[in-house]
Design a protein around this motif. Structure first.
Motif, PDB file in Angstrom:
ATOM      1  N   PRO A  87     -77.745  99.310   2.599  1.00 17.05           N
ATOM      2  CA  PRO A  87     -78.327  98.215   1.811  1.00 17.05           C
ATOM      3  C   PRO A  87     -78.609  96.962   2.650  1.00 17.05           C
ATOM      4  O   PRO A  87     -79.588  96.253   2.384  1.00 17.05           O
ATOM      5  N   GLU A  88     -77.796  96.723   3.662  1.00 21.72           N
ATOM      6  CA  GLU A  88     -78.011  95.537   4.494  1.00 21.72           C
ATOM      7  C   GLU A  88     -79.227  95.667   5.407  1.00 21.72           C
ATOM      8  O   GLU A  88     -79.600  94.701   6.079  1.00 21.72           O
ATOM      9  N   ASP A  89     -79.867  96.823   5.412  1.00 23.01           N
ATOM     10  CA  ASP A  89     -81.125  96.977   6.155  1.00 23.01           C
ATOM     11  C   ASP A  89     -82.328  96.507   5.326  1.00 23.01           C
ATOM     12  O   ASP A  89     -83.456  96.471   5.832  1.00 23.01           O
ATOM     13  N   THR A  90     -82.084  96.151   4.090  1.00 23.41           N
ATOM     14  CA  THR A  90     -83.159  95.695   3.209  1.00 23.41           C
ATOM     15  C   THR A  90     -83.798  94.424   3.735  1.00 23.41           C
ATOM     16  O   THR A  90     -83.111  93.506   4.189  1.00 23.41           O
ATOM     17  N   GLY A  91     -85.125  94.371   3.673  1.00 26.19           N
ATOM     18  CA  GLY A  91     -85.843  93.179   4.102  1.00 26.19           C
ATOM     19  C   GLY A  91     -87.309  93.495   4.337  1.00 26.19           C
ATOM     20  O   GLY A  91     -87.754  94.633   4.154  1.00 26.19           O
ATOM     21  N   VAL A  92     -88.031  92.486   4.753  1.00 32.32           N
ATOM     22  CA  VAL A  92     -89.416  92.673   5.162  1.00 32.32           C
ATOM     23  C   VAL A  92     -89.428  92.921   6.664  1.00 32.32           C
ATOM     24  O   VAL A  92     -88.879  92.125   7.437  1.00 32.32           O
ATOM     25  N   TYR A  93     -90.024  94.005   7.066  1.00 30.96           N
ATOM     26  CA  TYR A  93     -90.087  94.387   8.472  1.00 30.96           C
ATOM     27  C   TYR A  93     -91.454  94.017   9.041  1.00 30.96           C
ATOM     28  O   TYR A  93     -92.494  94.402   8.477  1.00 30.96           O
TER      29      TYR A  93
END
Length: 120
Positions: A87-93
């Motif tokens: 879940p901590e990989d969530t974001g805009v890449y």
């Protein structure tokens, strides 16, 4: 004009995988380093992984062993294979590239970003 166009983001469950792609298009001479950054809500943009034109790589400690950056110089494309997502990989890449349109002059270009959401 130079454009970096990302694809491959989406929603995945914890432990799943995604593969991001970023293709450079337009008029340019050479691409030096390329990489991926991410920005989670309320946080600063951070480096995820980078790769030089010769194939040397570096990764954020948080993704080592789970993510792999690669590139196809013939296609002017950089990839990010993301496994064992958390879940901590969530974001805009965001895709990033050091690109030369004129001899000896390199400019940083950014893609528009692609959303990655990892559900718990």
């Amino acid at each position: 004009q130079v454009q970096l166009t990302e694809s491959g983001g989406g929603l995945v469950q914890t432990g799943g995988s995604l593969r991001l792609s970023c293709a450079a298009s337009g008029s340019f001479l050479v691409i030096n380093g390329m990489g991926w950054y991410r920005q989670a809500p309320g946080k600063q943009r951070e480096l995820v992984a980078r790769i030089t034109s010769g194939g040397s790589t570096n990764y954020a400690d948080s993704v080592k062993g789970r993510f792999t950056v690669s590139r196809d110089n013939a296609k002017n494309t950089v990839y990010l294979q993301m496994n064992s997502l958390k879940p901590e990989d969530t974001g805009v890449y965001y895709c990033n590239g050091e690109i030369s349109r004129y001899t000896g002059v390199f400019v940083e270009y950014w893609g528009q970003g692609t959303q990655v959401t990892v559900s718990s």
